[in-house]
Scaffold this motif. Structure first.
Motif, PDB file in Angstrom:
ATOM      1  N   ASP A 102       2.683   1.716   4.778  1.00  0.00           N
ATOM      2  CA  ASP A 102       2.161   2.071   3.502  1.00  0.00           C
ATOM      3  C   ASP A 102       3.610   1.334   2.407  1.00  0.00           C
ATOM      4  N   ARG A 103       3.102   0.297   1.948  1.00  0.00           N
ATOM      5  CA  ARG A 103       4.047  -0.689   1.267  1.00  0.00           C
ATOM      6  C   ARG A 103       4.487  -0.004  -0.021  1.00  0.00           C
ATOM      7  N   GLU A 104       3.051   0.329  -0.820  1.00  0.00           N
ATOM      8  CA  GLU A 104       3.305   0.925  -2.092  1.00  0.00           C
ATOM      9  C   GLU A 104       4.148   2.270  -2.202  1.00  0.00           C
ATOM     10  N   ARG A 105       3.909   3.057  -1.013  1.00  0.00           N
ATOM     11  CA  ARG A 105       4.961   4.321  -0.991  1.00  0.00           C
ATOM     12  C   ARG A 105       6.263   4.129  -0.520  1.00  0.00           C
ATOM     13  N   ASP A 106       6.440   2.776   0.267  1.00  0.00           N
ATOM     14  CA  ASP A 106       7.822   2.609   0.453  1.00  0.00           C
ATOM     15  C   ASP A 106       8.442   2.168  -0.920  1.00  0.00           C
ATOM     16  N   VAL A 107       7.922   1.218  -1.640  1.00  0.00           N
ATOM     17  CA  VAL A 107       8.498   0.665  -2.707  1.00  0.00           C
ATOM     18  C   VAL A 107       8.825   1.878  -3.595  1.00  0.00           C
TER      19      VAL A 107
END
Length: 202
Positions: A102-107
């Motif tokens: 989950d890129r958004e969570r990682d960002v």
């Protein structure tokens, strides 16, 4: 005294004289920007060794751990259980990027970690800050490299040391750093089917 011992002693005297002369020119003190990168093992291990040195010298420090998330490591357990007063320990990541999916969570996690990191770096009570695995967050552009470098070069207090770990450090960070060490992979048991083992790798 035999000839071998005599020659050795004379050589050591010359080396000491040259070193003493060199050390006379090394008078500046400053907080360093330190980067541990490369594909080999030991980047975080070396950085946590510096944390222990700071604790031994009575220098308050902080750790902000990016990426690793809730993975239980010996360093985190030791510092939180036995040295909480000497070293603040923050975990911002939710796990390795291939686990979260989950890129958004990682960002969002990386941004949160960076805000914590800036606060620790700016805190006059803290002398050493470890940004563990931040290079991974920078590699995947979860954080803006220019923002991070600019902050370190223009806002970091002069005597505060900051260590940034993780493979694939970006060229901009390497250029800005005072001290860069690249760990080179020569041999690793993982390639022979040996899993990461407690006390050695975490």
């Amino acid at each position: 005294m035999d000839d071998v011992t005599l020659r050795h002693n004379e050589k050591m005297k010359r080396i000491k004289a040259a070193r003493d002369k060199m050390m006379e020119t090394k008078t500046e003190e400053k907080g360093l920007i330190i980067v541990h990168t490369g594909s080999g093992k030991g980047k975080s291990s070396s950085a946590f060794g510096m944390v222990m040195r700071c604790i031994a010298w009575g220098m308050p420090c902080a750790v902000v751990q990016f990426i690793k998330g809730n993975w239980e490591t010996g360093e985190k357990t030791l510092l939180r259980d036995r040295f909480a007063a000497e070293c603040r320990f923050f975990v911002s990541g939710e796990g390795f990027t291939w686990e979260t999916q989950d890129r958004e969570r990682d960002v969002a996690a990386a941004r949160n970690g960076w805000e914590i990191a800036k606060a620790q770096i700016l805190d006059p009570a803290i002398g050493f800050v470890l940004l563990d695995e931040i290079n991974i967050a920078l590699r995947y552009d979860y954080l803006d490299i220019d923002e991070v470098v600019n902050f370190l070069l223009t806002q970091k207090p002069r005597m505060t040391h900051v260590c940034l770990t993780g493979r694939n450090a970006k060229p901009e960070l390497i250029e800005a750093a005072d001290l860069v060490t690249e760990m080179t992979l020569v041999k690793h048991p993982f390639k022979d089917g040996v899993k990461a083992q407690k006390g050695v790798e975490f």
